[in-house]
Design a protein around this motif. Structure first.
Motif, PDB file in Angstrom:
ATOM      1  N   TRP A  91      20.730  60.479 -16.872  1.00  0.00           N
ATOM      2  CA  TRP A  91      19.533  60.745 -16.070  1.00  0.00           C
ATOM      3  C   TRP A  91      19.921  61.729 -14.983  1.00  0.00           C
ATOM      4  O   TRP A  91      20.904  61.509 -14.270  1.00  0.00           O
ATOM      5  CB  TRP A  91      19.030  59.463 -15.418  1.00  0.00           C
ATOM      6  CG  TRP A  91      18.462  58.474 -16.362  1.00  0.00           C
ATOM      7  CD1 TRP A  91      19.140  57.538 -17.094  1.00  0.00           C
ATOM      8  CD2 TRP A  91      17.086  58.296 -16.676  1.00  0.00           C
ATOM      9  NE1 TRP A  91      18.269  56.797 -17.842  1.00  0.00           N
ATOM     10  CE2 TRP A  91      17.000  57.241 -17.598  1.00  0.00           C
ATOM     11  CE3 TRP A  91      15.925  58.930 -16.251  1.00  0.00           C
ATOM     12  CZ2 TRP A  91      15.787  56.803 -18.106  1.00  0.00           C
ATOM     13  CZ3 TRP A  91      14.711  58.488 -16.757  1.00  0.00           C
ATOM     14  CH2 TRP A  91      14.654  57.440 -17.675  1.00  0.00           C
ATOM     15  N   GLU A  92      19.156  62.819 -14.861  1.00  0.00           N
ATOM     16  CA  GLU A  92      19.374  63.801 -13.802  1.00  0.00           C
ATOM     17  C   GLU A  92      18.078  63.973 -13.028  1.00  0.00           C
ATOM     18  O   GLU A  92      16.999  64.092 -13.631  1.00  0.00           O
ATOM     19  CB  GLU A  92      19.826  65.128 -14.395  1.00  0.00           C
ATOM     20  CG  GLU A  92      21.186  65.006 -15.084  1.00  0.00           C
ATOM     21  CD  GLU A  92      21.583  66.275 -15.795  1.00  0.00           C
ATOM     22  OE1 GLU A  92      22.312  67.074 -15.194  1.00  0.00           O
ATOM     23  OE2 GLU A  92      21.132  66.452 -16.950  1.00  0.00           O
ATOM     24  N   LEU A  93      18.197  63.984 -11.710  1.00  0.00           N
ATOM     25  CA  LEU A  93      17.039  64.090 -10.826  1.00  0.00           C
ATOM     26  C   LEU A  93      17.156  65.350  -9.993  1.00  0.00           C
ATOM     27  O   LEU A  93      18.187  65.592  -9.366  1.00  0.00           O
ATOM     28  CB  LEU A  93      16.972  62.866  -9.909  1.00  0.00           C
ATOM     29  CG  LEU A  93      17.039  61.504 -10.600  1.00  0.00           C
ATOM     30  CD1 LEU A  93      17.036  60.386  -9.576  1.00  0.00           C
ATOM     31  CD2 LEU A  93      15.893  61.341 -11.580  1.00  0.00           C
ATOM     32  N   ASP A  94      16.108  66.150  -9.997  1.00  0.00           N
ATOM     33  CA  ASP A  94      16.057  67.375  -9.203  1.00  0.00           C
ATOM     34  C   ASP A  94      14.915  67.225  -8.200  1.00  0.00           C
ATOM     35  O   ASP A  94      13.740  67.256  -8.580  1.00  0.00           O
ATOM     36  CB  ASP A  94      15.832  68.577 -10.115  1.00  0.00           C
ATOM     37  CG  ASP A  94      15.846  69.892  -9.358  1.00  0.00           C
ATOM     38  OD1 ASP A  94      16.333  69.931  -8.205  1.00  0.00           O
ATOM     39  OD2 ASP A  94      15.364  70.894  -9.921  1.00  0.00           O
ATOM     40  N   ASP A  95      15.257  67.046  -6.933  1.00  0.00           N
ATOM     41  CA  ASP A  95      14.270  66.870  -5.867  1.00  0.00           C
ATOM     42  C   ASP A  95      13.524  68.183  -5.671  1.00  0.00           C
ATOM     43  O   ASP A  95      14.111  69.188  -5.283  1.00  0.00           O
ATOM     44  CB  ASP A  95      14.973  66.438  -4.588  1.00  0.00           C
ATOM     45  CG  ASP A  95      14.010  66.058  -3.480  1.00  0.00           C
ATOM     46  OD1 ASP A  95      12.823  66.425  -3.553  1.00  0.00           O
ATOM     47  OD2 ASP A  95      14.458  65.387  -2.536  1.00  0.00           O
ATOM     48  N   LEU A  96      12.230  68.177  -5.946  1.00  0.00           N
ATOM     49  CA  LEU A  96      11.405  69.380  -5.815  1.00  0.00           C
ATOM     50  C   LEU A  96      10.764  69.503  -4.443  1.00  0.00           C
ATOM     51  O   LEU A  96      10.076  70.475  -4.167  1.00  0.00           O
ATOM     52  CB  LEU A  96      10.307  69.373  -6.889  1.00  0.00           C
ATOM     53  CG  LEU A  96      10.804  69.315  -8.336  1.00  0.00           C
ATOM     54  CD1 LEU A  96       9.625  69.190  -9.289  1.00  0.00           C
ATOM     55  CD2 LEU A  96      11.659  70.529  -8.666  1.00  0.00           C
ATOM     56  N   GLY A  97      10.984  68.508  -3.587  1.00  0.00           N
ATOM     57  CA  GLY A  97      10.356  68.501  -2.273  1.00  0.00           C
ATOM     58  C   GLY A  97       8.955  67.915  -2.371  1.00  0.00           C
ATOM     59  O   GLY A  97       8.434  67.665  -3.462  1.00  0.00           O
ATOM     60  N   ASP A  98       8.357  67.663  -1.232  1.00  0.00           N
ATOM     61  CA  ASP A  98       6.996  67.143  -1.166  1.00  0.00           C
ATOM     62  C   ASP A  98       6.821  65.860  -1.975  1.00  0.00           C
ATOM     63  O   ASP A  98       5.770  65.617  -2.557  1.00  0.00           O
ATOM     64  CB  ASP A  98       5.996  68.213  -1.629  1.00  0.00           C
ATOM     65  CG  ASP A  98       4.577  67.923  -1.138  1.00  0.00           C
ATOM     66  OD1 ASP A  98       4.439  67.240  -0.105  1.00  0.00           O
ATOM     67  OD2 ASP A  98       3.632  68.364  -1.807  1.00  0.00           O
ATOM     68  N   GLY A  99       7.895  65.055  -2.066  1.00  0.00           N
ATOM     69  CA  GLY A  99       7.815  63.771  -2.749  1.00  0.00           C
ATOM     70  C   GLY A  99       7.757  63.848  -4.262  1.00  0.00           C
ATOM     71  O   GLY A  99       7.389  62.888  -4.920  1.00  0.00           O
ATOM     72  N   ARG A 100       8.128  64.997  -4.838  1.00  0.00           N
ATOM     73  CA  ARG A 100       8.115  65.167  -6.297  1.00  0.00           C
ATOM     74  C   ARG A 100       9.532  65.390  -6.797  1.00  0.00           C
ATOM     75  O   ARG A 100      10.340  66.012  -6.127  1.00  0.00           O
ATOM     76  CB  ARG A 100       7.234  66.350  -6.706  1.00  0.00           C
ATOM     77  CG  ARG A 100       5.783  66.152  -6.328  1.00  0.00           C
ATOM     78  CD  ARG A 100       4.896  67.353  -6.670  1.00  0.00           C
ATOM     79  NE  ARG A 100       5.534  68.621  -6.411  1.00  0.00           N
ATOM     80  CZ  ARG A 100       5.792  69.565  -7.339  1.00  0.00           C
ATOM     81  NH1 ARG A 100       5.446  69.386  -8.585  1.00  0.00           N
ATOM     82  NH2 ARG A 100       6.381  70.694  -7.009  1.00  0.00           N
ATOM     83  N   THR A 101       9.792  64.888  -8.011  1.00  0.00           N
ATOM     84  CA  THR A 101      11.128  64.992  -8.593  1.00  0.00           C
ATOM     85  C   THR A 101      11.022  65.340 -10.066  1.00  0.00           C
ATOM     86  O   THR A 101      10.228  64.735 -10.792  1.00  0.00           O
ATOM     87  CB  THR A 101      11.880  63.642  -8.464  1.00  0.00           C
ATOM     88  OG1 THR A 101      11.901  63.257  -7.086  1.00  0.00           O
ATOM     89  CG2 THR A 101      13.297  63.742  -8.987  1.00  0.00           C
ATOM     90  N   GLU A 102      11.825  66.311 -10.503  1.00  0.00           N
ATOM     91  CA  GLU A 102      11.943  66.554 -11.937  1.00  0.00           C
ATOM     92  C   GLU A 102      13.004  65.601 -12.474  1.00  0.00           C
ATOM     93  O   GLU A 102      14.141  65.591 -12.004  1.00  0.00           O
ATOM     94  CB  GLU A 102      12.327  67.999 -12.245  1.00  0.00           C
ATOM     95  CG  GLU A 102      12.381  68.241 -13.738  1.00  0.00           C
ATOM     96  CD  GLU A 102      12.702  69.683 -14.090  1.00  0.00           C
ATOM     97  OE1 GLU A 102      12.045  70.212 -14.998  1.00  0.00           O
ATOM     98  OE2 GLU A 102      13.604  70.263 -13.448  1.00  0.00           O
ATOM     99  N   VAL A 103      12.615  64.794 -13.458  1.00  0.00           N
ATOM    100  CA  VAL A 103      13.486  63.785 -14.045  1.00  0.00           C
ATOM    101  C   VAL A 103      13.818  64.216 -15.473  1.00  0.00           C
ATOM    102  O   VAL A 103      12.910  64.488 -16.260  1.00  0.00           O
ATOM    103  CB  VAL A 103      12.798  62.405 -14.066  1.00  0.00           C
ATOM    104  CG1 VAL A 103      13.704  61.354 -14.695  1.00  0.00           C
ATOM    105  CG2 VAL A 103      12.366  61.989 -12.667  1.00  0.00           C
TER     106      VAL A 103
END
Length: 146
Positions: A91-103
């Motif tokens: 599992w990899e998480l990329d914090d996109l800001g504004d409370g959104r994350t690419e999972v």
């Protein structure tokens, strides 16, 4: 030949919250879209970290138990585990800001002991479907206030 299948979704939740969900093995049966993860075993920690070992009750036709080991860990960003056959779930998480994350969830059998067997049994295609179903249900774990 690439021996990985993966998919990604943008989830309306902070990366930290998603990571905490993933780092607790008791949550794995709740988010699993494949229908194979049935329950967490009492073995292992409540929160995973590098080297943690944790057991799961599984069902793929017949019920069985599996012991996993965390083999990749970046707190808040990446976690992966494998069992005796050597393939990994990442599992990899990329914090996109504004409370959104690419999972991104990945089934990686490049490290498997018997990769050809995994391919012959059709696990890459089946696991891709399970990954898609898991990622489809993940946003429901983080309802946003409207």
């Amino acid at each position: 030949m690439t021996r990985q299948v993966s998919a990604s979704r943008v989830v309306e939740a902070p990366a930290r919250e998603i990571f905490e969900l993933l780092a607790d093995p008791a949550n794995h049966p709740v988010i699993d879209g494949s229908g194979t993860v049935r329950g967490s075993r009492s073995t292992g920690p409540r929160r995973l970290e590098q080297g943690s070992r944790f057991g799961m009750d599984m069902r793929l036709g017949l019920p069985y138990r599996i012991l996993n080991t965390v083999v990749e860990f970046e707190d808040g960003r990446k976690i992966a585990w494998r069992h005796f056959a050597g393939h990994r779930w990442r599992w990899e998480l990329d914090d996109l800001g504004d409370g959104r994350t690419e999972v991104t969830e990945t089934f990686d059998w490049s490290t498997a002991r018997f990769p050809k067997v995994i391919e012959l049994l059709g696990f890459p295609a089946r696991n891709r479907e399970g990954i898609e179903a898991t990622l489809d249900r993940l946003p429901g774990m983080f309802p946003r206030a409207t």
